[in-house]
Design a protein around this motif. Structure first.
Motif, PDB file in Angstrom:
ATOM      1  N   ILE A   1     -29.207   7.087 -23.103  1.00  0.00           N
ATOM      2  CA  ILE A   1     -29.460   7.943 -24.263  1.00  0.00           C
ATOM      3  C   ILE A   1     -28.743   9.280 -24.159  1.00  0.00           C
ATOM      4  N   VAL A   2     -28.801   9.901 -22.984  1.00  0.00           N
ATOM      5  CA  VAL A   2     -28.157  11.212 -22.840  1.00  0.00           C
ATOM      6  C   VAL A   2     -26.646  11.057 -22.865  1.00  0.00           C
ATOM      7  N   ILE A   3     -26.170  10.046 -22.146  1.00  0.00           N
ATOM      8  CA  ILE A   3     -24.726   9.894 -22.007  1.00  0.00           C
ATOM      9  C   ILE A   3     -24.104   9.537 -23.356  1.00  0.00           C
TER      10      ILE A   3
ATOM     11  N   TYR B   1     -21.683   3.110 -13.370  1.00  0.00           N
ATOM     12  CA  TYR B   1     -21.283   3.764 -12.122  1.00  0.00           C
ATOM     13  C   TYR B   1     -21.767   5.208 -12.052  1.00  0.00           C
ATOM     14  N   GLY B   2     -21.936   5.853 -13.231  1.00  0.00           N
ATOM     15  CA  GLY B   2     -22.460   7.206 -13.218  1.00  0.00           C
ATOM     16  C   GLY B   2     -23.967   7.213 -13.007  1.00  0.00           C
ATOM     17  N   ARG B   3     -24.605   6.048 -13.175  1.00  0.00           N
ATOM     18  CA  ARG B   3     -26.067   5.932 -13.087  1.00  0.00           C
ATOM     19  C   ARG B   3     -26.745   7.002 -13.930  1.00  0.00           C
ATOM     20  N   LEU B   4     -26.293   7.133 -15.177  1.00  0.00           N
ATOM     21  CA  LEU B   4     -26.902   8.104 -16.075  1.00  0.00           C
ATOM     22  C   LEU B   4     -27.669   7.365 -17.162  1.00  0.00           C
ATOM     23  N   GLN B   5     -28.630   8.041 -17.739  1.00  0.00           N
ATOM     24  CA  GLN B   5     -29.434   7.446 -18.805  1.00  0.00           C
ATOM     25  C   GLN B   5     -28.576   7.179 -20.035  1.00  0.00           C
TER      26      GLN B   5
ATOM     27  N   ILE C   1     -25.225  10.399 -26.311  1.00  0.00           N
ATOM     28  CA  ILE C   1     -25.197  11.593 -27.169  1.00  0.00           C
ATOM     29  C   ILE C   1     -23.964  12.425 -26.823  1.00  0.00           C
ATOM     30  N   ALA C   2     -23.723  12.579 -25.519  1.00  0.00           N
ATOM     31  CA  ALA C   2     -22.597  13.410 -25.076  1.00  0.00           C
ATOM     32  C   ALA C   2     -21.251  12.764 -25.430  1.00  0.00           C
ATOM     33  N   THR C   3     -21.112  11.447 -25.145  1.00  0.00           N
ATOM     34  CA  THR C   3     -19.839  10.809 -25.493  1.00  0.00           C
ATOM     35  C   THR C   3     -19.672  10.778 -27.014  1.00  0.00           C
TER      36      THR C   3
ATOM     37  N   GLN D   1     -23.725  -6.031 -13.312  1.00  0.00           N
ATOM     38  CA  GLN D   1     -22.849  -4.956 -13.774  1.00  0.00           C
ATOM     39  C   GLN D   1     -21.844  -5.454 -14.810  1.00  0.00           C
TER      40      GLN D   1
ATOM     41  N   LEU E   1     -19.844   4.955 -17.511  1.00  0.00           N
ATOM     42  CA  LEU E   1     -20.713   6.093 -17.211  1.00  0.00           C
ATOM     43  C   LEU E   1     -22.140   5.631 -16.942  1.00  0.00           C
TER      44      LEU E   1
END
Lengths: 328, 327
Positions: A123-125, A117-121, A127-129, A211, A114
């Protein structure tokens, strides 16, 4: 700078953590009612190793200049899973251990994919996972408990003493460092992890496998967090999906990492430093018990220690030469 | 680059249509979808009473998310929300125990405690330059420690003041007061973000702090004030929750961290700061509230809610929360 001075500067954080740990543990052992006996060392080592494993998990991700707020939840998930899987014959127990570790790997891989390849932060990702992992843990263990035929042999072996003196958990940690951390640190991937943490564009320009390095860091993080959870099960014989526990371990792992001289901006520090950071953090926490404080003050005391540790370790104010550097 | 390009500044988003960006439209689309799914389950899902009830439940999250949005617009994050909410609730309830004067000052006192927590967060983030994520995580632990030591590990015996109950559970002309409070908070936030130098500074810092600093914006003060407002609003949300439940409870704020961040991010505010609208945050709050409501109508257990929450948030982030491809 000559090599020796450079090496010392690199290890400064680790040496500081080691010094704090020795001082705190000496104070702890000296004031412990039972004195400095193998049993006291064994208990302290078991609790310390638990946090050290989670702190090592956090180290891998922090070295890439990321952060993993789901380590505590992977820890809890592994704990709950292990309380079901470690049953029966040695062979099935071995499969159970494998299953728990694979779950940790999968959690770490999900985070890594995530983030990359999701290029998400991160910290946010995470917390969600973390919420997802905790949900699964809650699904497995709605109430604290353990399998009726829980196989305690392995647990006792790994939380006991070798030759009646040396804590087995500490031996396990040392073996882990020699088998995983040292080879990792010397490999191309390991160096790439450090390079990514220092400067991702520079690492990319230098042709390092950026990566793959990030992915490895997250996967190893999941693996070590799961090992921590496994140890928790060895320790308590049961699993509990406790949100508060998960959050505490996430927090403590960050504190231990910072205390151990791993830079939160990435690229500096080592897992060995984080281990000493974890042991020191635990020793500081245990001091309260030795000096007979009300246990109610424990969370506040740990919170304040944490705040001081991260403030001093992360404050950029003391690290810049030019005021404008603060804002860039 | 040619010079004539520099002569014409980029058009500011003035018209109504250009303000509605893709994420906000997507969020509203998802709300309609959820309402549709809900109405299949229960015919009175679309009744005014039910929808008003949803707004009332969402109001608590709305107030907390408003503060969170301010901080996220700066490119920071506040992870101390869970125990700031609890702190606000407990301190306001505790003040109630001190006679009539205590009841009068209960709400301001609770909010003030939250502001103090926010000031500590802001000081660490803005002046000591500690990453906000780390700073607020540690402050959360301290706030938890303080509350555990204060209550002795149990739920406090104090209960909410009548004013708190009225604010959270009362109605004016059939409209729940909590909804009115949320609307007022939102109006102030819209005004603050869109019409004041403070608001411009927040967006400026979120885009590029160095540029804002060199343009003469007192960036450190703005960041600290934003954190203080966030802390105050989180505590205010806690005060409202205590009023709604009648009393404060341990870890009552734990359920609000992920939803608050999710509401802001799902509403189209960039997690890296500098971009986002309050309309989007409102949509995010309604979206999250409806999602929670539907999950409970479907009688999905707590573990399922956690998994679906996380899953929905990751999915929506993947849809439109991604960073630009680097290099």
């Amino acid at each position: 700078m000559n090599t020796l001075a450079y090496r010392l500067a690199e290890q400064r954080g680790m040496l500081l953590a080691l010094a704090i740990f020795i001082a705190m543990f000496a104070l702890y052992a000296a004031n412990h009612p039972a004195g400095f006996t193998p049993n006291v060392v064994q208990t302290a080592a078991n609790k310390g190793v638990l946090l050290a494993l989670v702190a090592m998990a956090q180290t891998f991700v922090v070295l890439t200049a990321g952060i993993d707020l789901s380590v505590g939840m992977i820890f809890i998930l592994a704990n709950c899973l292990a309380s079901y899987l470690l049953v029966g014959t040695p062979l099935t127990v071995a499969f159970g251990v494998g299953g728990v570790l694979l779950t940790g790997l999968a959690c770490g891989a999900l985070n890594g994919l995530l983030v990359i390849y999701g290029r998400l932060q991160p910290i946010v990702i995470t917390i969600a996972t973390g919420a997802v992992f905790f949900g699964i843990a809650l699904w497995i263990r709605p109430y604290p408990g353990s399998a009726p035929d829980f196989s305690a042999d392995l647990a006792d072996a790994l939380t006991g003493k070798v030759f009646g003196v040396f804590p087995a958990s500490l031996l396990f940690l040392i073996v882990l460092v020699l088998l995983v951390w040292v080879p990792f640190r010397r490999s191309v991937i390991g160096r790439a992890v450090y390079a990514v943490g220092s400067s991702e564009p520079a690492a990319y320009m230098s042709g390092l496998p950026v990566q793959r390095a990030k992915f490895t860091a997250y996967v190893l993080s999941g693996l070590f967090a799961a090992m921590g959870g496994l140890f928790m099960t060895f320790f308590t014989y049961s699993g509990e999906a406790s949100l508060a526990n998960g959050n505490t371990y996430t927090l403590s792992s960050i504190a231990a990492v910072v205390l151990g001289g791993v830079s939160l901006f990435g690229g500096r520090g080592s897992a060995i430093g984080a281990i000493f950071g974890a042991l020191a953090f635990r020793a500081i926490g245990d001091l309260l018990f030795v000096f007979d404080f009300d246990p109610l003050w424990q969370p506040l005391f740990q919170g304040v220690v944490l705040l001081l540790a991260v403030s001093l370790g992360a404050a950029r104010l003391f690290q810049v030469r030019n005021r404008l550097d603060l804002f860039t | 680059m040619t010079t004539d390009k520099l002569d014409t500044p980029p058009a500011l988003p003035n018209s109504w249509t250009s303000r509605i960006d893709l994420p906000v439209a997507t969020a509203f689309g998802c709300i309609l979808l959820l309402l549709l799914i809900g109405s299949l389950y229960s015919p009175n899902f679309l009744s005014p009473e039910y929808l008003l009830q949803q707004l009332k439940v969402g109001a608590f999250l709305g107030v907390i998310a408003t503060g969170m949005m301010l901080v996220i617009l700066l490119g920071q994050i506040d992870l101390s929300v869970p125990w700031t909410v609890t702190l606000g609730a407990m301190m306001a309830s505790a003040a109630t125990a001190y006679g009539p004067m205590g009841e009068v000052f209960a709400i301001p006192f609770g909010v003030l405690c939250g502001v103090l927590v926010g000031l500590v967060n802001g000081f660490g983030t803005a002046y000591l330059r500690i990453p906000s994520m780390i700073m607020t995580l540690a402050v959360n632990a301290v706030a938890q420690g303080l509350m555990v030591a204060y209550t002795g590990g149990f739920a406090p015996v104090d209960s909410a003041s009548p004013a708190m109950r009225y604010l959270a559970a009362g109605t004016i002309l059939g409209i729940p007061n909590a909804v009115i409070v949320w609307a007022l908070t939102g109006a102030v936030a819209v005004f603050l973000l869109g019409r004041t130098t403070f608001g411009r500074a927040v967006y400026g810092i979120g885009n590029k702090e160095a540029a804002a600093y060199l343009s003469g914006v007192p960036t450190q003060r703005v960041v600290m004030v934003a954190f203080a407002v966030c802390g105050g609003l989180a505590a205010f949300g806690g005060v409202l929750l205590a009023g709604y439940a009648g009393k404060a409870a341990q870890s009552m704020g734990d359920a609000y961290l992920l939803p608050a961040i999710a509401a802001v991010v799902l509403g189209g505010t960039s997690i890296l700061g500098g971009r986002g609208s309050y309309l989007g945050t409102t949509a995010g709050v309604i979206l999250i509230t409806l999602l929670q409501s539907i999950l409970s109508v479907m009688q999905i257990a707590e573990f399922g809610r956690q998994i679906i929450y996380g899953g929905v948030i990751i999915t929506m982030l993947l849809l439109y929360g991604r960073e630009k491809s680097g290099r």
